[in-house]
Scaffold this motif. Structure first.
Motif, mmCIF file in Angstrom:
data_model
loop_
_atom_site.group_PDB
_atom_site.id
_atom_site.type_symbol
_atom_site.label_atom_id
_atom_site.label_comp_id
_atom_site.label_asym_id
_atom_site.label_seq_id
_atom_site.Cartn_x
_atom_site.Cartn_y
_atom_site.Cartn_z
ATOM 1 N N GLN A 532 1.082 -1.012 0.370
ATOM 2 C CA GLN A 532 -0.249 0.083 0.047
ATOM 3 C C GLN A 532 1.072 0.950 -0.088
ATOM 4 O O GLN A 532 1.793 1.144 0.823
ATOM 5 C CB GLN A 532 -1.188 -0.170 1.158
ATOM 6 N N PHE A 533 0.599 2.126 -0.962
ATOM 7 C CA PHE A 533 1.232 3.612 -0.869
ATOM 8 C C PHE A 533 0.477 4.340 -0.382
ATOM 9 O O PHE A 533 -1.116 4.677 -0.817
ATOM 10 C CB PHE A 533 1.941 4.125 -2.353
ATOM 11 N N LEU A 534 1.062 5.649 0.321
ATOM 12 C CA LEU A 534 0.156 6.806 1.151
ATOM 13 C C LEU A 534 1.381 7.572 1.144
ATOM 14 O O LEU A 534 2.793 7.644 0.535
ATOM 15 C CB LEU A 534 0.276 6.705 2.679
ATOM 16 N N PRO A 535 0.877 8.557 0.200
ATOM 17 C CA PRO A 535 1.375 10.007 0.293
ATOM 18 C C PRO A 535 2.353 10.916 1.683
ATOM 19 O O PRO A 535 1.280 10.921 2.479
ATOM 20 C CB PRO A 535 0.649 11.297 -0.731
ATOM 21 N N PHE A 536 2.889 11.548 1.740
ATOM 22 C CA PHE A 536 4.159 12.434 2.687
ATOM 23 C C PHE A 536 4.236 13.458 2.133
ATOM 24 O O PHE A 536 4.370 13.773 0.696
ATOM 25 C CB PHE A 536 4.717 11.226 2.818
ATOM 26 N N GLU A 549 1.991 6.590 9.974
ATOM 27 C CA GLU A 549 0.600 6.450 9.304
ATOM 28 C C GLU A 549 1.743 5.419 8.541
ATOM 29 O O GLU A 549 0.657 4.772 6.981
ATOM 30 C CB GLU A 549 0.497 7.887 8.795
ATOM 31 N N PHE A 550 2.224 4.888 7.654
ATOM 32 C CA PHE A 550 2.983 4.180 6.673
ATOM 33 C C PHE A 550 4.366 3.540 7.823
ATOM 34 O O PHE A 550 5.201 3.812 8.816
ATOM 35 C CB PHE A 550 3.393 4.776 5.789
ATOM 36 N N ASP A 551 5.073 2.777 6.904
ATOM 37 C CA ASP A 551 6.246 1.748 7.479
ATOM 38 C C ASP A 551 7.199 2.791 7.170
ATOM 39 O O ASP A 551 8.511 2.438 7.854
ATOM 40 C CB ASP A 551 6.568 0.364 7.383
ATOM 41 N N VAL A 552 7.747 3.040 6.335
ATOM 42 C CA VAL A 552 8.892 3.041 5.749
ATOM 43 C C VAL A 552 8.526 4.877 4.544
ATOM 44 O O VAL A 552 7.296 4.136 3.673
ATOM 45 C CB VAL A 552 9.732 2.077 5.244
ATOM 46 N N ALA A 553 9.434 5.430 4.572
ATOM 47 C CA ALA A 553 9.388 6.036 2.972
ATOM 48 C C ALA A 553 10.585 6.364 2.269
ATOM 49 O O ALA A 553 11.611 6.096 2.981
ATOM 50 C CB ALA A 553 9.295 7.668 3.771
ATOM 51 N N MET A 554 10.008 5.451 0.698
ATOM 52 C CA MET A 554 10.930 5.681 -0.264
ATOM 53 C C MET A 554 10.805 6.074 -1.029
ATOM 54 O O MET A 554 9.241 6.375 -1.765
ATOM 55 C CB MET A 554 10.430 4.134 -0.242
ATOM 56 N N SER A 555 11.329 7.213 -1.690
ATOM 57 C CA SER A 555 10.828 8.483 -2.136
ATOM 58 C C SER A 555 12.089 9.607 -2.871
ATOM 59 O O SER A 555 11.732 10.815 -2.919
ATOM 60 C CB SER A 555 9.926 8.924 -1.975
ATOM 61 N N GLY A 556 13.338 8.843 -2.804
ATOM 62 C CA GLY A 556 14.502 9.906 -2.780
ATOM 63 C C GLY A 556 15.121 10.415 -1.917
ATOM 64 O O GLY A 556 15.652 11.518 -2.091
#
Length: 735
Positions: A532-536, A549-556
């Motif tokens: 599942q993808f959630l925005p930040f 809100e999510f487990d890990v942030a993966m976005s460069g």
């Protein structure tokens, strides 16, 4: 019993002449082999790929006698000269060479302006991180180790060495003994070369079939503008301008010149190597000069041709047209005042290798360095076509130098004026015709492309739930229990930022894609869980992770000292390089940090990071440095609001695909690395260690390397269709 005739003599029986008449000329056989090879390639397609071995063998056999021939021919023929005749040779051959160079420079300057305007960009590649290699003229021309020069095929150094030996032989009292031996060696090398030339039809068939069966149409279409202009330049110079000058200044008819050049042209079209036909050019031009009773004592082709070979020929100089072409691709056409520097620097740098000269010229002209990749692709075609002009270039020197030397100071200015006028008329017609044809053939390509918007994930991943907005109510996950919760629920929740090319963004289909998104799918597959993808938002990332809100942030995400205070990062999964993004025509201004340090007129944008803004202020204390929230704040700003954007080269390259008027520049000489990592809650040490170990295992694996090449370097991993061929796709005879 009658003794058989010697091997070198033809039998005297009456059948021999009839057999000789039935034998087809080499040129005709080569032409037939070309047509047969093209037909074979079109019929069998990529089944012709193994023929590359036969082609390489043929080229190697032709090359094996060339360097020894240059050494023997120069030493022997220079050694025969007197001091006065040697001086006259240098003067006449030098004047002819300057004349030919002038023709080439005029053609490049005239044809370089026919390209219509266009804008484009390309993906990141490692060449951005490298400075153009310098042209080492000393190593190129000074034979410090002649044996090393022979082994490495450094032809200019070999020629200098041979000229020095030849000059020494000129003054030896008993040089006739040595000259007789050198003459025998030269005759033997010519005979071996002649044997190899007889294989030209076989070599032409293998080379043509391989090219026709494996060359992709897309590669040709992308370069059609350059190929068209380059071909026009070669045709007008090789078939009109040079024959016109030769005919008017020597009296040699066009038909005679065509017969002289027929075999060298057929051979060089097959091999793509001008050096393989030096013996043929030498012998054919010497024979033609003797037929016209031109005294070649002061300028013998046996000396002139090997002496002229190391200097840039017209075929090589015409590749300077690639620089205006690259300007056309980048949307920054060269101005008229740019050509004198380009032509002068190009002539000097072309004494070396094109692989070093073209990147240097691209950089000097402030053009994208990645254009060099297109130049390499064009070499498949231009390498052979250019060598045709190279044959005519050497033929012109070998014929004009003896004619001018024989006439001494007598110059027929009327014939020179006629040759110059005819050349100008031919060039004007070529410019007009080529310009009109370019308008028709490149209309679609001038619109440019945006490949990154259409990219998709490499592997067919199970569908993931992608939320555009964060749910209003979230039950916080237990601190430090993310990994346990993922295993229990079978769901991995990944935070993403929607405007962070090439790491996470929505493509034109509305799909969430990018390098980090690809890696998230790989991680979910290995954990065997749903995704599942959630925005930040970058400003609230720490709070969103803390709230679960999510487990890990993966976005460069860049790992910086301030961010480490609020987030826990994994080990870097990618090390990027700090660079600047600026407009194409200003690329040269930002090449050196030393030149930028003293400027007080620069306005630099830095994306979302006060940390890197301070780094830029330290490096450029007089610059106006401002932090922007989005890259679009820089790209969509008026031209005078910002001079450059400080960002990573990988990030900036992706954005220039959307804004092709801009270019990425890695400031030299010191490269600043920017590590990227995944972020988890500051207290979740267990999950961070798990992800770090996963990164360490994944970076050496094939899926990660494929993802990197796809999203960062733009390599297409979509299943490629086999090359079209007549036998399979039309007749159905092949599997």
């Amino acid at each position: 019993m009658t003794n058989p005739p010697p091997p070198d003599e033809a039998p005297s029986d009456s059948a021999s002449p009839r057999r000789a008449k039935r034998r087809l000329p080499l040129f005709t056989l080569t032409l037939l082999a070309f047509l047969l090879g093209a037909a074979c390639g079109l019929f069998f397609g990529d089944y012709c790929a193994p023929l590359a071995v036969a082609a390489d063998v043929y080229v190697g056999l032709l090359q094996m006698t060339v360097l020894p021939y240059i050494v023997v021919a120069l030493i022997g023929n220079v050694g025969r000269l007197s001091t006065a005749s040697a001086r006259r040779l240098v003067m006449t051959a030098g004047c002819v060479l300057l004349l030919l160079w002038s023709m080439g420079m005029i053609a490049v300057a005239a044809l370089g302006g026919v390209f219509p305007e266009r804008q484009t960009a390309s993906f990141f590649h490692s060449d951005l991180l490298q400075s153009p290699p310098p042209v080492d003229l000393v190593a190129l021309f000074v034979p410090a180790n002649p044996f090393s020069a022979l082994a490495d095929s450094v032809v200019p150094a070999i020629v200098v060495f041979s000229l020095c030996l030849g000059a020494a032989v000129m003054r030896l009292p008993q040089k006739s003994l040595l000259l007789a031996q050198l003459e025998l060696w030269q005759a033997a090398l010519v005979r071996v070369n002649t044997w190899m030339v007889r294989l030209t039809p076989i070599g032409m068939f293998a080379i043509t079939a391989h090219a026709a069966g494996t060359l992709e149409l897309d590669d040709f279409l992308q370069l059609q503008g350059y190929l068209l202009v380059y071909t026009a330049a070669v045709v007008v110079l090789a078939l009109v301008v040079l024959p016109l000058w030769i005919s008017l200044l020597t009296g040699i008819r066009y038909r005679e010149l065509a017969a002289c050049c027929r075999e060298p042209l057929a051979t060089v079209l097959a091999t793509g190597k001008l050096i393989t036909v030096l013996p043929l050019i030498t012998e054919n031009t010497a024979r033609l000069i003797d037929q016209h009773h031109i005294d070649r004592a002061a300028a013998d082709p046996h000396v002139v041709t090997p002496l002229a070979y190391p200097f840039p020929n017209l075929g090589k100089l015409m590749t300077l047209l690639f620089i205006p072409f690259a300007a056309w691709l980048s949307g920054a056409p060269l101005a008229f005042e740019d050509y004198p520097l380009l032509l002068g620097a190009g002539l000097v740098s072309y004494f070396g290798s094109l692989l070093a000269a073209v990147p240097f010229l691209l950089d000097m002209a402030r053009l994208p360095a990645e254009s060099f990749h297109l130049f390499l692709i064009s070499g498949v075609y231009c390498g052979r076509v250019g060598e045709v002009l190279g044959v005519m270039h050497l033929t012109a020197i070998s014929l004009l130098a003896p004619a001018l030397a024989a006439r001494g100071a007598r110059v027929n200015w009327r014939r020179i004026a006629a040759a110059a006028g005819g050349s100008a008329a031919a060039l004007i017609l070529t410019i007009v015709g080529t310009g009109l044809l370019l308008q028709q053939t490149t209309a679609e390509s001038r619109n440019g492309r945006n490949p990154i918007a259409s990219m998709r994930l490499i592997n067919d991943a199970p569908p993931a739930e992608v939320l555009r907005l964060t749910p209003a109510a979230q039950s916080p996950a237990p601190t430090g229990a993310a990994l346990s919760r993922i295993r229990e629920t079978g769901l991995l929740r990944v935070g993403y930022h929607a405007d962070n090319l090439p790491f996470s963004y929505f493509n034109q289909r509305g799909e969430l894609v990018g390098l980090d998104i690809e890696l998230a799918h790989q991680l979910a597959r290995e954990l065997n869980v749903q995704l599942q993808f959630l925005p930040f938002e970058f400003e609230t990332l720490a709070e969103q992770l803390e709230r679960g809100e999510f487990d890990v942030a993966m976005s460069g995400l860049a790992i910086t000292t301030p961010s480490l205070k609020r987030l826990r990062f994994t080990r870097p999964y990618l090390e990027t390089t700090l660079a600047v993004v600026t407009r194409d025509f200003r690329r040269r201004e930002f090449a050196s940090i030393d030149e930028l340090a003293g400027r007080d007129d620069l306005k630099i944008a830095v994306l979302r990071s006060e940390y890197y803004a301070d780094k830029v202020r330290d490096a450029l204390p007089a610059a106006d440095v401002r932090v922007v929230a989005s890259p679009r704040d820089f790209f969509d700003a008026p031209d005078d609001e910002y001079d450059a954007l400080a960002a990573t080269a990988e990030f900036g390259s992706a954005w220039t695909l959307l804004y092709p008027g801009f270019q990425v520049v890695v400031v030299q000489p010191d490269l600043v690395r920017v590590p990227l990592g995944f972020a988890v809650d500051h207290d979740d040490e267990q999950f961070e260690e798990f992800l770090s170990h996963w990164i360490e295992l994944s970076r050496g694996a094939r899926p990660y390397r494929r993802a990197y090449r796809h999203w960062i370097e733009g390599e297409d991993f979509a299943p490629k269709e086999r090359r079209w061929c007549l036998g399979r796709d039309v007749l159905g005879w092949l599997p």
